[in-house]
Design a protein around this motif. Structure first.
Motif, PDB file in Angstrom:
ATOM      1  N   GLY A   7       0.819  -1.215   0.000  1.00 56.29           N
ATOM      2  CA  GLY A   7       0.000   0.000   0.000  1.00 56.29           C
ATOM      3  C   GLY A   7       0.847   1.256   0.000  1.00 56.29           C
ATOM      4  N   GLU A   8       1.890   1.290   0.832  1.00 57.91           N
ATOM      5  CA  GLU A   8       2.803   2.436   0.880  1.00 57.91           C
ATOM      6  C   GLU A   8       3.547   2.580  -0.445  1.00 57.91           C
ATOM      7  OE1 GLU A   8       4.699   5.758   2.530  1.00 57.91           O
ATOM      8  OE2 GLU A   8       2.964   4.648   3.238  1.00 57.91           O
ATOM      9  N   ARG A  10       2.525   1.752  -3.359  1.00 58.56           N
ATOM     10  CA  ARG A  10       1.583   2.279  -4.358  1.00 58.56           C
ATOM     11  C   ARG A  10       1.567   3.808  -4.295  1.00 58.56           C
ATOM     12  NH1 ARG A  10      -2.942  -0.497  -2.847  1.00 58.56           N
ATOM     13  NH2 ARG A  10      -2.234  -2.312  -3.989  1.00 58.56           N
ATOM     14  N   LYS A  11       1.580   4.348  -3.075  1.00 57.34           N
ATOM     15  CA  LYS A  11       1.574   5.800  -2.902  1.00 57.34           C
ATOM     16  C   LYS A  11       2.899   6.436  -3.319  1.00 57.34           C
ATOM     17  CE  LYS A  11      -1.362   5.401   1.170  1.00 57.34           C
ATOM     18  NZ  LYS A  11      -1.373   5.522   2.632  1.00 57.34           N
ATOM     19  N   ARG A  12       4.013   5.711  -3.162  1.00 52.07           N
ATOM     20  CA  ARG A  12       5.349   6.262  -3.404  1.00 52.07           C
ATOM     21  C   ARG A  12       6.028   5.683  -4.638  1.00 52.07           C
ATOM     22  NH1 ARG A  12       8.717   6.375   2.075  1.00 52.07           N
ATOM     23  NH2 ARG A  12       7.793   8.258   2.935  1.00 52.07           N
ATOM     24  N   LEU A  13       5.281   5.147  -5.549  1.00 53.24           N
ATOM     25  CA  LEU A  13       5.872   4.438  -6.686  1.00 53.24           C
ATOM     26  C   LEU A  13       6.894   5.290  -7.447  1.00 53.24           C
ATOM     27  CD1 LEU A  13       6.020   1.838  -8.269  1.00 53.24           C
ATOM     28  CD2 LEU A  13       4.103   2.644  -9.645  1.00 53.24           C
ATOM     29  N   LYS A  14       6.545   6.538  -7.725  1.00 48.00           N
ATOM     30  CA  LYS A  14       7.463   7.408  -8.457  1.00 48.00           C
ATOM     31  C   LYS A  14       8.784   7.561  -7.699  1.00 48.00           C
ATOM     32  CE  LYS A  14       7.821  11.894 -10.677  1.00 48.00           C
ATOM     33  NZ  LYS A  14       7.162  13.151 -10.999  1.00 48.00           N
ATOM     34  N   GLN A  15       8.701   7.784  -6.400  1.00 44.00           N
ATOM     35  CA  GLN A  15       9.899   7.929  -5.564  1.00 44.00           C
ATOM     36  C   GLN A  15      10.726   6.628  -5.567  1.00 44.00           C
ATOM     37  OE1 GLN A  15       8.982   8.604  -1.447  1.00 44.00           O
ATOM     38  NE2 GLN A  15      11.102   8.328  -0.786  1.00 44.00           N
TER      39      GLN A  15
END
Length: 86
Positions: A7-8, A10-15
């Motif tokens: 889940g985390e 998914r939120k930070r994929l670009k990073q």
């Protein structure tokens, strides 16, 4: 190696993608605290594939040599059996 829950991640994929590209990091993705996937740069992936292929080729060469030795040994035993006949 850093790890993120799915889940985390998914939120930070670009990073996460930027980090693997710029620092050659390997990042584990976890579900319920257990690793389920790895994110790494294409460069590192290709390097691992190359190393894996080299290891596999070496292993196959070794297996071929062992097979030849076993066949040579089998032939030697066959000759011994023939030589012992009256």
């Amino acid at each position: 190696m850093r790890a993120f829950g799915v889940g985390e991640a998914r939120k930070r994929l670009k990073q996460i993608i930027n980090q693997t590209e710029t620092t050659d990091a390997v990042i584990a993705l976890e579900r319920h605290g257990q690793p389920v996937a790895i994110v790494l740069s294409v460069a590192r992936y290709r390097k691992l594939l190359g190393e894996g292929a080299a290891l596999l080729a070496a292993r196959e060469r070794g297996a071929g040599q062992r097979m030849k030795q076993a066949l040579d040994l089998g032939q030697a035993f066959t000759r011994l059996k023939v030589d012992r006949r009256p």
